[in-house]
Design an enzyme around this catalytic site. Sequence first.
Site, PDB file in Angstrom:
ATOM      1  N   GLY A 105       0.923  -1.542  -0.154  1.00 17.62           N
ATOM      2  CA  GLY A 105       0.130   0.103  -0.024  1.00 17.62           C
ATOM      3  C   GLY A 105       0.802   1.207   0.182  1.00 17.62           C
ATOM      4  N   GLN A 106       0.114   2.420   0.132  1.00 19.22           N
ATOM      5  CA  GLN A 106       0.762   3.634  -0.108  1.00 19.22           C
ATOM      6  C   GLN A 106       1.713   3.905   1.055  1.00 19.22           C
ATOM      7  OE1 GLN A 106      -1.522   7.198  -1.799  1.00 19.22           O
ATOM      8  NE2 GLN A 106      -3.020   5.922  -0.812  1.00 19.22           N
ATOM      9  N   ALA A 143      -5.067  -2.019   5.659  1.00 16.99           N
ATOM     10  CA  ALA A 143      -6.370  -1.541   6.075  1.00 16.99           C
ATOM     11  C   ALA A 143      -7.113  -2.039   4.942  1.00 16.99           C
ATOM     12  CB  ALA A 143      -6.603  -0.238   6.312  1.00 16.99           C
ATOM     13  N   ASP A 168      -9.453  10.413   9.438  1.00 18.91           N
ATOM     14  CA  ASP A 168     -10.147  11.318   9.533  1.00 18.91           C
ATOM     15  C   ASP A 168     -11.736  10.815   9.453  1.00 18.91           C
ATOM     16  OD1 ASP A 168      -9.479  10.900   6.816  1.00 18.91           O
ATOM     17  OD2 ASP A 168     -10.534  12.814   6.218  1.00 18.91           O
ATOM     18  N   TYR A 189     -16.760   2.246   6.575  1.00 15.08           N
ATOM     19  CA  TYR A 189     -15.492   2.252   6.487  1.00 15.08           C
ATOM     20  C   TYR A 189     -14.794   3.010   7.813  1.00 15.08           C
ATOM     21  CZ  TYR A 189     -10.610   4.290   5.748  1.00 15.08           C
ATOM     22  OH  TYR A 189      -9.265   4.566   6.094  1.00 15.08           O
ATOM     23  N   LYS A 248     -12.901   1.441  11.033  1.00 17.94           N
ATOM     24  CA  LYS A 248     -11.530   1.999  11.778  1.00 17.94           C
ATOM     25  C   LYS A 248     -11.789   2.384  13.245  1.00 17.94           C
ATOM     26  CE  LYS A 248      -8.308   2.544   9.656  1.00 17.94           C
ATOM     27  NZ  LYS A 248      -7.145   1.758   9.382  1.00 17.94           N
TER      28      LYS A 248
HETATM   29  N1  NAP Z   1      -5.940   6.435   1.586  1.00 15.66           N
HETATM   30  C1  NAP Z   1      -6.500   7.486   2.507  1.00 15.66           C
HETATM   31  O1  NAP Z   1      -6.769   8.461   1.761  1.00 15.66           O
HETATM   32  C2  NAP Z   1      -6.571   7.366   3.930  1.00 15.66           C
HETATM   33  C3  NAP Z   1      -7.018   8.542   4.816  1.00 15.66           C
HETATM   34  C4  NAP Z   1      -6.800   8.589   6.036  1.00 15.66           C
HETATM   35  C5  NAP Z   1      -6.335   7.342   6.674  1.00 15.66           C
HETATM   36  N2  NAP Z   1      -5.988   6.176   6.039  1.00 15.66           N
HETATM   37  C6  NAP Z   1      -5.468   5.182   6.655  1.00 15.66           C
HETATM   38  O2  NAP Z   1      -4.119   5.039   6.503  1.00 15.66           O
HETATM   39  C7  NAP Z   1      -3.687   3.770   6.466  1.00 15.66           C
HETATM   40  C8  NAP Z   1      -2.724   3.496   5.190  1.00 15.66           C
HETATM   41  O3  NAP Z   1      -3.624   3.742   3.916  1.00 15.66           O
HETATM   42  P1  NAP Z   1      -3.097   3.580   2.360  1.00 15.66           P
HETATM   43  O4  NAP Z   1      -3.472   4.750   1.755  1.00 15.66           O
HETATM   44  O5  NAP Z   1      -1.596   3.464   2.474  1.00 15.66           O
HETATM   45  O6  NAP Z   1      -3.815   2.236   2.105  1.00 15.66           O
HETATM   46  P2  NAP Z   1      -3.855   1.392   0.624  1.00 15.66           P
HETATM   47  O7  NAP Z   1      -2.781   2.147  -0.301  1.00 15.66           O
HETATM   48  O8  NAP Z   1      -5.176   1.124   0.334  1.00 15.66           O
HETATM   49  O9  NAP Z   1      -3.360   0.039   1.284  1.00 15.66           O
HETATM   50  C9  NAP Z   1      -3.930  -0.851   1.922  1.00 15.66           C
HETATM   51  C10 NAP Z   1      -2.712  -1.965   2.207  1.00 15.66           C
HETATM   52  O10 NAP Z   1      -3.635  -2.794   3.055  1.00 15.66           O
HETATM   53  C11 NAP Z   1      -3.355  -4.150   2.830  1.00 15.66           C
HETATM   54  N3  NAP Z   1      -4.532  -5.081   3.270  1.00 15.66           N
HETATM   55  C12 NAP Z   1      -5.673  -5.032   2.710  1.00 15.66           C
HETATM   56  N4  NAP Z   1      -6.273  -6.108   3.287  1.00 15.66           N
HETATM   57  C13 NAP Z   1      -5.545  -6.594   3.849  1.00 15.66           C
HETATM   58  C14 NAP Z   1      -5.485  -8.010   4.728  1.00 15.66           C
HETATM   59  N5  NAP Z   1      -6.749  -8.697   4.511  1.00 15.66           N
HETATM   60  N6  NAP Z   1      -4.745  -8.360   5.231  1.00 15.66           N
HETATM   61  C15 NAP Z   1      -3.519  -7.727   5.192  1.00 15.66           C
HETATM   62  N7  NAP Z   1      -3.490  -6.811   4.559  1.00 15.66           N
HETATM   63  C16 NAP Z   1      -4.118  -6.034   3.899  1.00 15.66           C
HETATM   64  C17 NAP Z   1      -3.183  -3.911   1.209  1.00 15.66           C
HETATM   65  O11 NAP Z   1      -2.714  -5.183   0.643  1.00 15.66           O
HETATM   66  P3  NAP Z   1      -3.049  -5.667  -0.725  1.00 15.66           P
HETATM   67  O12 NAP Z   1      -2.208  -4.893  -1.839  1.00 15.66           O
HETATM   68  O13 NAP Z   1      -2.693  -7.256  -1.035  1.00 15.66           O
HETATM   69  O14 NAP Z   1      -4.669  -5.455  -0.970  1.00 15.66           O
HETATM   70  C18 NAP Z   1      -2.427  -2.675   1.090  1.00 15.66           C
HETATM   71  O15 NAP Z   1      -1.098  -3.232   1.241  1.00 15.66           O
HETATM   72  C19 NAP Z   1      -4.935   3.018   6.416  1.00 15.66           C
HETATM   73  O16 NAP Z   1      -4.944   2.358   7.858  1.00 15.66           O
HETATM   74  C20 NAP Z   1      -5.950   3.636   6.242  1.00 15.66           C
HETATM   75  O17 NAP Z   1      -7.215   3.184   7.108  1.00 15.66           O
HETATM   76  C21 NAP Z   1      -6.063   6.328   4.643  1.00 15.66           C
END
Ligand code: NAP
Length: 303
Positions: free
Chosen positions: A10-11, A59, A101, A124, A128
């Site tokens: 992920g990111q 997540a 958020d 979602y 969380k």
């Molecule tokens: N994106 C946003 O705008 C945002 C905003 C606020 C907070 N956040 C929080 O910040 C954190 C990082 O977000 P991100 O944007 O980096 O997320 P992301 O790019 O969507 O990456 C999610 C990661 O979680 C993994 N994942 C999903 N299901 C899983 C499972 N069952 N077991 C193990 N790994 C799993 C995915 O693996 P796969 O590649 O295998 O699917 C991926 O590596 C998260 O906790 C998110 O809730 C995100």
Amino acid sequence: VQILITGVTGQVGSAAVRRFAGLGAIIAADRATLDLSRPEEIGDTLDALRPDLIINPAAYTAVDRAEEEPDLAFLVNTAGPEALAKWSSAHDVPLVHLSTDYVFDGQGNAPWSEEASPQPLGVYGASKLAGEQAIRAAGGPHLIVRTSWVYSAQGANFLRTIARLARERTELRIVDDQVGAPSSAAFIVDALARIIEPRKDDLQGAFERAQGLVHLAAGGATSWYGFAQKIVEGLTQRSVPIVTQRIFPIPSAEYPTRAVRPLNSRLDLTRLREAFGVIPPSWQECLDAELNNLVAHERALQL
Ligand SMILES: NC(=O)c1ccc[n+]([C@@H]2O[C@H](COP(=O)([O-])OP(=O)(O)OC[C@H]3O[C@@H](n4cnc5c(N)ncnc54)[C@H](OP(=O)(O)O)[C@@H]3O)[C@@H](O)[C@H]2O)c1
């Protein structure tokens, strides 16, 4: 020290692997190594891996799809983190967990402090929030880090969507009534490293002084429309050939999505500054750095 990082595809997870490389031996756990949707297996997996610090950005992040798959969203965002937290509590291993958020309902214009009452609008956010509560209840050393509007030069995110649309469409219509701070994954993990590294000898104490919860986002705020404008401006400045000539602000009501999003996603960053001395750069500075990465990455692919 062994640092376990989840969600490394992920990111935030992939950026964390890069940023934390010098701080310890990295255990980069993808879904095959540690599956949050199989909480019953997590204890054994952690027994085998024996981390000294766990960073959990993994997540279920598909905000709209979560409305149709609530069971899976709660498994990954609540039961999985709960299992991590129980192991962390039993072994006194600090857990840094990423949250969002979207635990807030977005009412009003004031930035949300850590003291504010969460009231998620969708599955979602609810999943969380329940994850946060389960981590707190497990009683181990933990820091829950709520961030907002994550993007990076790679992966599926708003920056990459706008960079693509700017080459395809002469006009864009972008939501102008949701306000928050776009936060690059690179900035988020740099700030996490600045929180952790100087306090590594007593993370538990440092986390307790912040009451286990901190808001972490870039400085300032904008709407998705304002963010899109800056992206297009930045691409133009970097001589990327784009066709977009006009961007129109629209209300959320004109861009219906399955999950309702909070209108006000501003996070109060006082605790980040006071407890950890981290002063975030503006969202525009973060974007500039990430646009440089995006353009360099695309040019390298074309060579
Ligand atoms: N994106 C946003 O705008 C945002 C905003 C606020 C907070 N956040 C929080 O910040 C954190 C990082 O977000 P991100 O944007 O980096 O997320 P992301 O790019 O969507 O990456 C999610 C990661 O979680 C993994 N994942 C999903 N299901 C899983 C499972 N069952 N077991 C193990 N790994 C799993 C995915 O693996 P796969 O590649 O295998 O699917 C991926 O590596 C998260 O906790 C998110 O809730 C995100």
